[in-house]
Scaffold this active site. Structure first.
Site, PDB file in Angstrom:
ATOM      1  N   TYR A 146       0.858  -1.189   0.000  1.00 29.43           N
ATOM      2  CA  TYR A 146       0.000   0.000   0.000  1.00 29.43           C
ATOM      3  C   TYR A 146       0.884   1.225   0.000  1.00 29.43           C
ATOM      4  CZ  TYR A 146      -3.310   3.517   1.791  1.00 29.43           C
ATOM      5  OH  TYR A 146      -4.078   4.641   1.977  1.00 29.43           O
ATOM      6  N   ASP A 240       9.286   2.984  -0.528  1.00 25.07           N
ATOM      7  CA  ASP A 240       8.264   3.666   0.254  1.00 25.07           C
ATOM      8  C   ASP A 240       8.523   3.309   1.719  1.00 25.07           C
ATOM      9  OD1 ASP A 240       6.113   4.660   1.558  1.00 25.07           O
ATOM     10  OD2 ASP A 240       4.597   3.775   0.229  1.00 25.07           O
ATOM     11  N   LYS A 268       4.669   9.311   8.728  1.00 25.24           N
ATOM     12  CA  LYS A 268       4.475   8.713  10.044  1.00 25.24           C
ATOM     13  C   LYS A 268       5.475   9.229  11.097  1.00 25.24           C
ATOM     14  CE  LYS A 268       1.521   5.209   8.278  1.00 25.24           C
ATOM     15  NZ  LYS A 268       1.530   4.352   7.130  1.00 25.24           N
TER      16      LYS A 268
END
Ligand SMILES: *Cc1c(COP(=O)(O)O)cnc(C)c1O
Length: 429
Positions: A146, A240, A268
Site C-alpha cells: 500500500y 516507500d 508517520k
C-alpha cells in the site's frame, strides 16, 4: 461483551450519520473484525484510554508514528513552546532546514528532501518526479503493498504475473491504472519479466519491509535484485519508507538491508504524531523539483512549524542507537512469548517480525507475499482481536496491518500482553 449504554456506541451512531462509515480513515471502523470502534479520549506512553475510561495497551501507535509512545514529555514540551510563536507562516523557516538536515544525515539515499503533509502526498510526488525524470509512464508495484490512496497505485494484481492493472476503487480511471504493473512481492524473477515485456517503466515502488499486508519481510537478496533490475533498465527504484523509515533503523530499511534506492518516501514517525510526509533522493534527481526544476509540487502547510517541531523532537531522540537495540529486544521478547502462548493453546499461527513491526497470521505456513498472507484465517483473527481487546490489548483491527511496539512498552507491558494472549488463544478453540 459490549454494553449498549457505552459511550463509544453512542458516538459511533452519531459519527456514522455525519461521516462516511463514521471515520476519517477506513480501517479505524473495525469493519474487518466487526463490533464498534473504540472512541479514544487520551493516550500516554504505551496506553490508550477510550471514552468509557477503559485502558488498553496500544499496539497501533497511530499506525506507526508513535515510536516514543504517546504524549512523550519532550515532544509535548517542544510543541507547546512552538505554539507560542504561531502555527503557520507560508514562508521559509529555520526549522525546515533542521528537519531536512536531520533526514539527510539519517537516510543513506537522501541528499535533498521536500516536506509534504502525508505519506500519500509523498508517494504521489515521488511518482510524478520519477516520471518527470525518466520521461516514462509505467510504474511497477507489488501485490499487497500500500502506498497511500494515490490514484494510480490503488491497483492490486489481477491474476498471474505482470497483469495489466485493474483499479481497486471506483473513481480511478482504467487509463491511469493501466500504467501500473503489479507483481508478487518477493518475486524478483517476475520483475525481470515485466521489464522484458515493457519498455516504458519509470519506476519500481516497494515497501522494503511490507507493513500493509501485515508484516512481510523481504527474502534475502530480493531488494538488491530490485536495485539491479531497475538500474539496468534505466528505471528508478523507490523505497516507500513511510512506515519503515526511522522505525526499523534510523536510516530505515535501506540502512538495515544495505540497499540504496533512487527515491525514498517518508511519513508517520517523521511527523511525531502530526501530519507530515517527505520525499527525497540524490541531488541530481531532486533538482528536478520546482522551483529548482520543472516537476511541479507544492503545499500551503508543507513544512509547518508545529509539525516540524514535533518531528524533530522525535527524530533527535532516535539518534541514540540504543533505541533500535531496545525495540529489537522488545520485539523478540514479545513474539517469543506469543509463539509460546499459541503453542500452549495448540493454535496454528505464524508470526512475522522485523524489529518492532510484527503480525500474527492464522496459518501454519510461512507468509512471504499476498497469496500466502491471504491464507490466514480472518474469522479467527477477528475472534483473537476481540479476545485481546477484552483483555485490554488494542491490536490493529485487521489481519493485514502491522502492529507496532514503542519505546514506552516496558518488559512488564509486554509480559502482560503475553498473559492476555494465553487467554485469547485458549478462547479460539
Ligand atoms: C501509511 C502509509 C502510506 C500513506 O501515508 P498517509 O500519511 O496515510 O497518507 C504510504 N505508504 C506506506 C508504506 C504507508 O505505510
Amino acid at each position: 461483551m459490549r454494553n449498549d449504554h457505552d459511550r463509544s456506541e453512542d458516538l459511533y451512531r452519531r459519527a456514522v450519520w455525519l461521516m462516511p462509515g463514521g471515520v476519517n480513515s477506513p480501517v479505524r471502523a473495525f469493519r474487518a473484525v466487526g463490533g464498534t470502534p473504540r472512541f479514544i479520549r487520551e493516550a500516554k506512553g504505551a496506553m490508550i484510554t477510550d471514552v468509557d475510561g477503559r485502558r488498553y495497551v496500544d499496539y497501533v501507535g497511530s499506525w506507526g508514528p508513535m515510536i516514543l509512545g504517546h504524549a512523550d514529555e519532550e515532544v509535548m514540551e517542544a510543541i507547546k513552546r512552538a505554539l507560542e510563536r504561531g502555527t503557520s507562516y507560508g514562508a521559509p523557516t529555520e526549522l525546515e532546514i533542521e528537519m531536512a538536515a536531520e533526514i539527510v544525515e539519517a537516510v543513506p539515499s537522501v541528499e535533498m528532501v521536500r516536506m509534504v503533509n502525508s505519506g500519500t502526498e509523498a508517494v504521489m510526488a515521488a511518482i510524478r518526479l520519477a516520471r518527470g525524470v525518466t520521461g516514462r509512464n509505467k510504474i511497477v508495484k507489488f501485490e499487497g503493498c500500500y502506498h497511500g490512496h494515490v490514484d494510480s497505485l490503488l491497483v492490486r494484481a489481477g491474476s498471474g504475473v505482470a497483469t495489466l492493472g485493474l483499479p481497486d476503487s471506483p473513481g480511478v480511471p482504467a487509463s491511469l491504472a493501466q500504467n501500473t504493473l503489479t507483481v508478487p512481492f518477493n518475486d524478483a524473477d517476475a520483475v525481470e519479466r515485466v521489464f522484458a515485456e515493457h519498455r516504458d517503466i519509470a519506476a519500481v515502488i516497494v515497501e522494503p519491509v511490507v507493513g500493509n499486508m501485515g508484516c512481510v519481510p523481504p527474502r534475502p537478496g530480493f531488494l538488491a535484485r530490485l536495485r539491479d533490475v531497475a538500474r539496468r533498465n534505466g528505471a528508478l527504484l523507490i523505497f516507500d519508507e513511510v512506515m519503515t523509515g526511522f522505525r526499523l533503523a534510523r536510516g530505515g530499511a535501506q540502512e538495515l538491508y544495505d540497499v540504496t534506492p533512487d527515491l525514498t518516501t517518508l511519513g508517520k514517525i517523521i511527523g511525531g504524531g502530526l501530519p507530515v510526509g517527505a520525499y527525497g533522493g540524490s541531488r541530481d534527481i531532486m533538482q528536478y523539483v520546482a522551483p529548482a526544476g520543472p516537476v511541479y509540487q507544492a503545499g500551503t502547510l508543507a513544512g509547518n512549524p508545529i509539525a516540524m517541531t514535533a518531528g524533530l523532537a522525535t527524530l533527535r531522540r532516535l539518534r541514540d542507537p540504543h533505541v533500535y537495540r531496545r525495540l529489537e529486544e522488545a520485539g523478540a521478547r514479545l513474539c517469543a512469548g506469543l509463539v509460546e502462548a499459541a503453542r500452549a493453546a495448540d493454535v496454528p499461527m505464524t508470526i512475522n517480525r522485523v524489529g518492532s513491526m510484527w503480525t500474527i497470521f492464522f496459518t501454519d505456513g510461512p507468509v512471504w507475499d499476498w497469496t500466502t498472507a491471504a491464507r490466514s484465517d480472518r474469522a479467527r483473527f477477528a475472534r483473537f482481536f476481540h479476545a485481546m481487546l477484552d483483555e485490554g490489548i488494542y491490536l490493529p483491527p485487521s489481519q493485514f496491518e502491522a502492529a507496532f511496539i514503542s519505546l514506552a512498552h516496558t518488559d512488564e507491558t509486554l509480559e502482560r500482553t503475553v498473559t492476555a494472549a494465553r487467554t485469547a488463544f485458549a478462547s479460539l478453540k
